[in-house]
Design a protein around this motif. Structure first.
Motif, PDB file in Angstrom:
ATOM      1  N   UNK A  71       0.797  -1.161  -0.126  1.00  0.00           N
ATOM      2  CA  UNK A  71      -0.156   0.007   0.004  1.00  0.00           C
ATOM      3  C   UNK A  71       0.759   1.247   0.008  1.00  0.00           C
ATOM      4  N   UNK A  72       2.141   1.133   0.637  1.00  0.00           N
ATOM      5  CA  UNK A  72       3.039   2.388   0.648  1.00  0.00           C
ATOM      6  C   UNK A  72       3.265   2.661  -0.857  1.00  0.00           C
ATOM      7  N   UNK A  73       3.752   1.607  -1.724  1.00  0.00           N
ATOM      8  CA  UNK A  73       3.985   2.018  -3.000  1.00  0.00           C
ATOM      9  C   UNK A  73       2.785   2.323  -3.876  1.00  0.00           C
ATOM     10  N   UNK A  74       1.581   1.888  -3.586  1.00  0.00           N
ATOM     11  CA  UNK A  74       0.301   2.195  -4.331  1.00  0.00           C
ATOM     12  C   UNK A  74       0.056   3.348  -4.267  1.00  0.00           C
ATOM     13  N   UNK A  75       0.134   4.023  -2.931  1.00  0.00           N
ATOM     14  CA  UNK A  75      -0.162   5.329  -2.514  1.00  0.00           C
ATOM     15  C   UNK A  75       0.817   6.279  -3.490  1.00  0.00           C
TER      16      UNK A  75
ATOM     17  N   UNK B  61       2.731   5.768  -6.035  1.00  0.00           N
ATOM     18  CA  UNK B  61       2.490   5.665  -7.396  1.00  0.00           C
ATOM     19  C   UNK B  61       1.304   6.701  -7.860  1.00  0.00           C
ATOM     20  N   UNK B  62       0.140   6.522  -6.744  1.00  0.00           N
ATOM     21  CA  UNK B  62      -1.073   7.477  -7.343  1.00  0.00           C
ATOM     22  C   UNK B  62      -0.700   9.083  -6.738  1.00  0.00           C
TER      23      UNK B  62
ATOM     24  N   UNK C 292      10.096   8.274  -9.969  1.00  0.00           N
ATOM     25  CA  UNK C 292       9.663   7.868  -8.393  1.00  0.00           C
ATOM     26  C   UNK C 292      10.754   7.242  -7.811  1.00  0.00           C
ATOM     27  N   UNK C 293      11.095   7.724  -6.590  1.00  0.00           N
ATOM     28  CA  UNK C 293      12.181   7.307  -5.619  1.00  0.00           C
ATOM     29  C   UNK C 293      11.961   6.818  -4.317  1.00  0.00           C
ATOM     30  N   UNK C 294      11.888   5.534  -3.836  1.00  0.00           N
ATOM     31  CA  UNK C 294      11.333   5.195  -2.294  1.00  0.00           C
ATOM     32  C   UNK C 294      12.624   4.962  -1.552  1.00  0.00           C
TER      33      UNK C 294
END
Length: 226
Positions: free
Chosen positions: A153-157, A159-160, A168-170
């Motif tokens: 969900x971290x990545x999902x949010x 990306x949105x 994008x960098x995490x």
């Protein structure tokens, strides 16, 4: 009952892209497109390291900084993230230090005295906020205790929420503390760590995200040896 409105062009494109990513079989062209680790390199901000990497790192890759506690892993990758944030969208998940510890680490990188940040001096907090916002169009942190802080969900949010067209960098600290949506209570330590990193890798490749991960575990220990 009113009929549903047909999806707009943007939604149709999103659905087609998602279907393409989820397809089991691919042509050679589709495989290259979905591989992620293609395109320009992104400099880390450290001259010697960028030279060794022939210009930096690609999108769709996971960079792991490993070592014993206290040697500066988080500080190093935080510097990299702050450098990339000048041209990229950055999202941070500090599962180890939490938001408070993360803000102290980030503030230090901005040149604000650590003790002033710990004491929550108003002038120090303002300096840190102003420095973080300067020349960094999208820099966000998620509360590690929030249900949406699970890896998926971290990545999902992210990306949105990230501005369209921005790389994008995490930044994730650490690989041992982050949660999966389907945590298994009887899962062994190494199996759990392995699944976490595999999930980060798969999402990073599928969406061309640069992931920076702090880890205290040697990569060869992610799975138990047979």
């Amino acid at each position: 009952m009113l009929p549903e409105e047909p999806p707009d062009e943007e939604e149709i494109a999103r659905q087609l892209d998602e279907a393409r990513r989820n397809a089991a079989w691919m042509t050679a062209e589709q495989a290259f497109e979905s591989a992620g680790a293609t395109g320009p390199r992104f400099e880390l901000g450290f001259t010697a390291m960028d030279k060794m990497l022939e210009g930096g790192i690609y999108a769709g890759t996971v960079t792991t900084c490993q070592g014993k506690p206290g040697i500066g892993k988080t500080m190093y990758l935080t510097q990299v993230a702050l450098h990339l944030a000048e041209t990229c969208a950055v999202a941070c998940l500090f599962a180890d230090e939490g938001v408070r510890g993360a803000l102290i680490t980030l503030g230090q990188q901005m040149g604000v005295p650590r003790n002033d940040l710990i004491a929550r001096e108003p002038s120090a907090i303002k300096r840190a906020i102003d420095a973080l916002n300067d020349r960094r169009p999208f820099f966000r942190l998620i509360r590690p205790s929030h249900p949406r802080a699970a890896i998926e969900s971290f990545f999902e949010d992210f990306i949105r929420l990230a501005p369209p067209g921005m790389q994008k960098v995490a930044l994730i600290d650490s690989g041992q503390r982050i949660r999966l949506q389907d945590m298994k209570p009887r899962e062994g330590q190494f199996e759990g760590i392995g699944r976490r990193f595999e999930t980060i890798r798969d999402i990073s490749v599928d969406h061309s995200i640069i992931s920076l991960v702090v880890s205290q575990v040697n990569r060869g220990q992610y799975r138990k040896k047979a």
